[in-house]
Design an enzyme around this catalytic site. Sequence first.
Site, PDB file in Angstrom:
ATOM      1  N   GLU A  85      32.389  37.532  43.251  1.00  5.26           N
ATOM      2  CA  GLU A  85      33.222  37.889  41.826  1.00  5.26           C
ATOM      3  C   GLU A  85      34.826  37.973  42.106  1.00  5.26           C
ATOM      4  OE1 GLU A  85      32.463  37.451  38.918  1.00  5.26           O
ATOM      5  OE2 GLU A  85      29.915  37.083  39.360  1.00  5.26           O
ATOM      6  N   SER A  86      34.973  38.575  43.102  1.00  2.69           N
ATOM      7  CA  SER A  86      36.367  38.841  43.376  1.00  2.69           C
ATOM      8  C   SER A  86      37.126  38.840  44.718  1.00  2.69           C
ATOM      9  CB  SER A  86      36.869  40.426  43.045  1.00  2.69           C
ATOM     10  OG  SER A  86      36.374  41.407  43.728  1.00  2.69           O
TER      11      SER A  86
END
Length: 423
Positions: A147-148
């Site tokens: 996700e990041s």
Amino acid sequence: MTITRRGMALGLVSLTALSACGRSPRGAAMAGPGDAPPPRPAPASAPNAGFDDWVVSFKNRAASQGFTQAQLDSAFRGVGYLPSVVANDNKQTEFTRTLEDYIAIAASDERVTNGRAKFRQFSSVLSGVESRYGVDAKVVAAVWGMESSYGARRGETPIVSAMATLAYDGRRRDFFEQQLIAVLKILAAGDTTPDRMIGSWAGAMGHTQFMPTSYLSYAVDYTGDGRRDIWGDDPSDALASTANYLKKFGWTKGQPWGVEVRLPQGFDRSKIGFSISRSPADWAAMGIRDMDGGTVGNYGSSKVIQPAGGGGPAFMVFNNFEVIKRYNNATSYAIGVGHLGDRIAGGGPIRGSFGPDPQGLTLDDRKDIQRRLTARGFDTDGTDGVIGAKSEAAIRAFEAANGMPSTGIATKELLTRLGGRPG
């Protein structure tokens, strides 16, 4: 349309280009394998009288729902219309990335190495989260990585401005007005401040990229400081929130997401697929084994899938695979998270062969092309074997410098010209 935590349904391997990197509405985690991208400035606002009038109208509606004038003035101080957000929303073109390429990015050498380092660094938090919620720490870490890029790519867009812009001028105005109301509730609760509420252009926030409404439902205060802080440098609350999300959607403790399996020679592939669920014992009776020749343990009802088609890797997947898909409703994403988690925990690459691409090149061939181009000064932005825009530009530059037709395509001829030999 199926709305998950991410607010957008994504199909099997055919993904939707919802950000500048063609990744998703959450952030730029899949833009490449590196975890230290150069900082990007926040998107610029532009004067828009219609937007200003809409904000006044929205604030009146929000006040009727119980928000105080002080809360509204604080939330909307400095808010502006963001043309780039509308442009991103309007250019959601479809593109296809093969499962092999997707996995090459999701579980790249860099992402695995960085994931193992982060796992060690936050081992106490991750083990505590696993103990409290019963969700495997390696899977939580893998979601963080996907996700990041382990917090390195949390976004740079002011969420209040983004949600207001899309509620005023987006394709799904009701949806984003709902998200904006959720933003106001988060701010009113004191979990963060408007200036710290930064995320992707479409509203996903923090280390594990929660939409505002999902944040309200699933975010937790793991550190006990009275705030559910998924935005700060400390990822503890975000990791725990992800585990809580997966737990609420039925995560089974001790059950793997899936196991790579080998189909027997001549196996009837009509007996496998997403609609066919059997016990591992039934699959074993058909001759399906793990990659070392053993039978898969009895973890409950399972499905055997071969998402890349005949000749590609096959997997026996369990209920936890479906739970991961609640985070992002894409088979490729669930395999990416599960496999990255296995790699973080010390496992090896997928062992089944994807076979050559339409140009007759294997993933290793494409990596070799990227390495050789980079060594000659043609930047491919990494050597993951995925021929994206940077690699295509590097190929064109090499072709132009060597009097070759400009194609931007990785071919056997190109590899030979670079001094390599196709595998």
